[in-house]
Design a protein around this motif. Structure first.
Motif, PDB file in Angstrom:
ATOM      1  N   CYS A   1       0.833  -1.207   0.000  1.00  0.00           N
ATOM      2  CA  CYS A   1       0.000   0.000   0.000  1.00  0.00           C
ATOM      3  C   CYS A   1       0.868   1.257   0.000  1.00  0.00           C
ATOM      4  O   CYS A   1       0.549   2.249  -0.665  1.00  0.00           O
ATOM      5  CB  CYS A   1      -0.916  -0.001   1.222  1.00  0.00           C
TER       6      CYS A   1
ATOM      7  N   HIS B   1      -4.323  -3.944  -0.338  1.00  0.00           N
ATOM      8  CA  HIS B   1      -3.366  -3.618  -1.408  1.00  0.00           C
ATOM      9  C   HIS B   1      -3.898  -4.044  -2.775  1.00  0.00           C
ATOM     10  O   HIS B   1      -3.627  -3.385  -3.786  1.00  0.00           O
ATOM     11  CB  HIS B   1      -1.986  -4.233  -1.121  1.00  0.00           C
TER      12      HIS B   1
ATOM     13  N   MET C   1      -6.390  -1.358  -3.816  1.00  0.00           N
ATOM     14  CA  MET C   1      -5.782  -0.066  -4.130  1.00  0.00           C
ATOM     15  C   MET C   1      -5.099  -0.050  -5.494  1.00  0.00           C
ATOM     16  O   MET C   1      -5.026   0.995  -6.144  1.00  0.00           O
ATOM     17  CB  MET C   1      -4.749   0.303  -3.053  1.00  0.00           C
TER      18      MET C   1
ATOM     19  N   GLY D   1      -2.000  -2.042   6.041  1.00  0.00           N
ATOM     20  CA  GLY D   1      -2.479  -2.806   4.902  1.00  0.00           C
ATOM     21  C   GLY D   1      -3.763  -3.534   5.209  1.00  0.00           C
ATOM     22  O   GLY D   1      -4.161  -4.442   4.468  1.00  0.00           O
TER      23      GLY D   1
END
Length: 677
Positions: A15, A41, A44, A372
């Protein structure tokens, strides 16, 4: 500059890299395992590629699968984060062969520092100061032990291919050597596939100070000052700070120039960290060089104002370093505390579970949270149990430390056991405040950090009891507002009795000791006050709740504490540390939670990596029976007393749930009284 990169990692570092890539307009590709399919993650990143099952050796460590993911998505470079493939020279070589940029140092540098023994030989030739030790090719126990005997105990055994405290053991006497070496080699083999060891003199009062270095492809090199990482448990860092306290300009320059000398000796490029042991007399010794970004890099970012991930990307894209040494300055002070899912009261065993409630402190120019995970995520057995990194900054160490303790008191996590209370107690411990710190800090100040000393708890017990009374009253008042008869006696919690005082009987448990507390509620005009009796001492108290804060007066002494409640657990945070209490409920005769008899249970979720005995074996007190591994940590199950192993319920390689019975054990009733003592 790259237009797309793949991040060969997970959790908070993935992240972290994505955030900088976004800032630079770079697209990102995440990789994931079964356990991480819905992770932060993955959500994202612009794209995500599945690698394989949850165990890292079947997913994140599959070099060819990672490179295939980069080729498939058109990623021009791979950022390895830290851990996993970040210091794997073979993976770096495969990236080159696939015409993919490895965002890190060249293969030769990774290979040079990949072996602690080879690294020390190189540093010795470069005239970088070294701790006395043996790092030769002859790996026979006799040779390594002779080196340890010759330099004198204590010594430190270290896996040459190691990192993160794996394959590392302190040995305090000759009698402990063989067992320590066997354990270190076994852990090194499991973690790195290489059980080659070195041994060095163990300094008893050193500090762990590391220098952040950066090198580009044009022979430019700088050091971005130092971090003090002395506070550790199991050789893994707990709280880091930058700059290191008590550093003179001359010492900082000497260590920084030695770090650059170390980097140039191996033709380094990119971000690296040179770790030193700093002795109390100001002498320092090379330990190792980490050829990657460090977990604690944010404290360096906060005191320098530089984005180190951006620096990595620019150097990897063949740009020059963004700053010269003369342009780099230190501004203020920063701390990083690692928030882990672990039971600090049970030898720091890792914990697993669902993050049913997660509320970090509010981020600002002074407070940063790198994480995360989100509320509802699982902390699994497959990976490191870090939940987040809490980083704070202010203009000096005292103010930054106040920021840290306030932020820790505001951190709220339910569903898994965490180390937040431990971190708060450590950060408010007088020796830590007063910079009386070395690498044995936790062991040396154990009783202060864990509040193991006998305490009167003259403020804390009345505070906890009054909080319960006031909190119950508020809940009843809120409930009454939603009824047709808000004045009904069923909506009161003032312990009303006909012709008697208003008395609450409460039992609180602290450090496994129960304290009966009597709270007598009094009124003076429109105000209430409380006579609280604990162990035959009565305190005249007043208080009110304001959000998460209890405003409290005890015999005229006014104080405040931040309160965190999780079911029956009540935590009081104030300048003396954090005090945890359990609100003990009446015993209704339910014995369903009694522990299993005549067995040994798993202390955590994990995998059985070794079974050291057979069914029917007679064993002695303290004898190792099984070894479990979870979240990169090994735990030995030992015989609680003399006895016989009746049945083994798990074999090597099998997964075990925490609390499961591992084996059936019958104690030897003939154990002598002296043995029992």
């Amino acid at each position: 500059m790259f237009t797309k990169i793949l991040i060969a990692n997970r959790g908070e570092i993935a992240c972290r890299v994505i955030k900088t890539a976004r800032k630079l307009g770079i697209l990102t590709v995440a990789v994931y395992s079964d356990a991480d399919a819905n992770s932060l993650h993955v959500n994202m990143a612009d794209e995500a590629i599945y690698l394989g099952p949850s165990p890292s050796r079947e997913s994140y460590l599959l070099e060819d699968n990672v490179i295939a993911a980069a080729i498939k998505t058109g990623a021009q470079a791979i950022h390895p984060g830290y851990g996993f493939l970040s210091e794997n020279a073979n993976f770096c070589r495969k990236c080159q062969q696939a015409n993919i940029t490895f965002i890190g140092p060249p293969v030769t540098a990774i290979e040079a520092m990949g072996s602690k023994s080879a690294a020390k030989t190189i540093m010795e030739a470069a005239k970088v100061p070294l701790v006395p030790g043996y790092h030769g090719d002859d790996q026979s126990e006799a040779v390594i032990k002779k080196a340890a005997d010759d330099m004198g105990y204590p010594v430190l055994l270290k896996a040459t291919a190691g990192g993160g405290g794996k394959g590392m053991r302190q040995v305090w006497s000759e009698a402990e050597f063989s067992e320590g070496l066997a354990a270190a080699k076994r852990e090194a083999k499991s973690s790195f596939g290489d059980d080659t060891m070195l041994v060095e003199k163990y300094l008893t009062q050193p500090r762990h100070v590391e220098i952040q270095v950066f090198c580009d492809n044009y022979d430019n090199a700088v050091y971005l000052f130092e971090r003090d990482c002395s506070v550790q448990r199991r050789h893994q860092k707990v709280i880091e700070e930058a700059p290191a306290f008590g550093m003179s300009d001359a010492l900082r320059k000497a260590m920084g120039e030695s770090a650059i000398k170390s980097a140039k000796a191996i033709g380094y490029q990119g971000a690296g960290t040179v770790e030193f042991l700093l002795d109390s007399d100001g002498s320092f010794y090379f330990m190792e060089m980490n050829t990657r970004l460090q977990v604690e890099h944010p404290v360096t970012e906060l005191i320098t104002g530089q984005d180190l991930v951006e620096w990595q990307l620019r150097v990897a894209a063949n740009e020059k370093l963004p700053k010269t040494q003369e342009q780099l300055t230190i501004n203020g002070h920063a701390f990083e505390a690692r928030i882990y899912a672990e039971d600090t009261n049970n030898d720091f065993l890792p914990a697993t579970g669902k993050l049913s409630f997660l509320q970090p402190p509010q981020e600002s120019n002074y407070v940063r949270v790198d994480t995360g995970v989100r509320q509802g995520d699982e902390v699994s057995v497959f990976y490191d149990p870090m939940i987040a990194k809490l980083i704070v900054w202010d203009e000096n160490r005292d103010k930054a430390l106040q920021r840290l303790t306030k932020a820790l008191a505001e951190y709220r996590i339910s569903g898994v056991t965490t180390n937040i209370d431990f971190l708060y107690n450590l950060a408010t411990c007088p020796p830590f405040i007063n910079e009386d710190i070395d690498t044995s800090f936790i062991e040396k100040h154990h009783d202060q950090i864990f509040h193991c000393n006998a305490q009167i708890l003259a403020d804390e017990l009345p505070m906890a009891a009054l909080y319960i009374v006031l909190s119950d009253a508020k809940k009843a008042s809120d409930a009454a507002k939603n009824t047709t008869d808000p004045h009904s006696p069923w909506n009161t919690t003032n312990a009303w009795r006909l012709n008697e005082a208003y008395i609450h009987h409460i039992t609180l448990s602290h450090l496994d000791k129960e304290y009966p507390v009597i709270v007598e509620q009094k009124r003076q005009g429109s105000d209430s006050y409380y006579l609280i009796t604990v162990e035959q001492r009565t305190y005249d108290c007043q208080g009110r709740i304001n959000g998460n804060t209890l405003l409290f007066s005890n015999n005229g002494h006014r104080r405040s504490a931040t309160i965190a409640q999780d079911n029956l657990k009540i935590s009081l945070y104030h300048q003396g540390g954090v005090f945890n209490f359990i609100h003990v409920q009446p015993d209704c005769g339910d014995n369903s939670n009694q522990e299993a008899q005549n067995g040994l249970v798993a202390p955590m979720n994990g995998t059985v990596v070794s079974v050291l005995i057979n069914a029917g074996d007679t064993v002695t007190t303290g004898q190792p029976l099984m070894i479990m591994e979870a979240m990169k940590m090994e735990h030995t199950i030992k015989a609680p007393t003399n006895g016989t192993v009746e049945v083994l319920f798990y074999a090597k390689g099998e997964m075990v749930d925490g609390g499961s019975e591992l084996l059936s054990f019958t104690a030897d009733n003939s154990t002598t009284e002296s043995e029992k003592e």
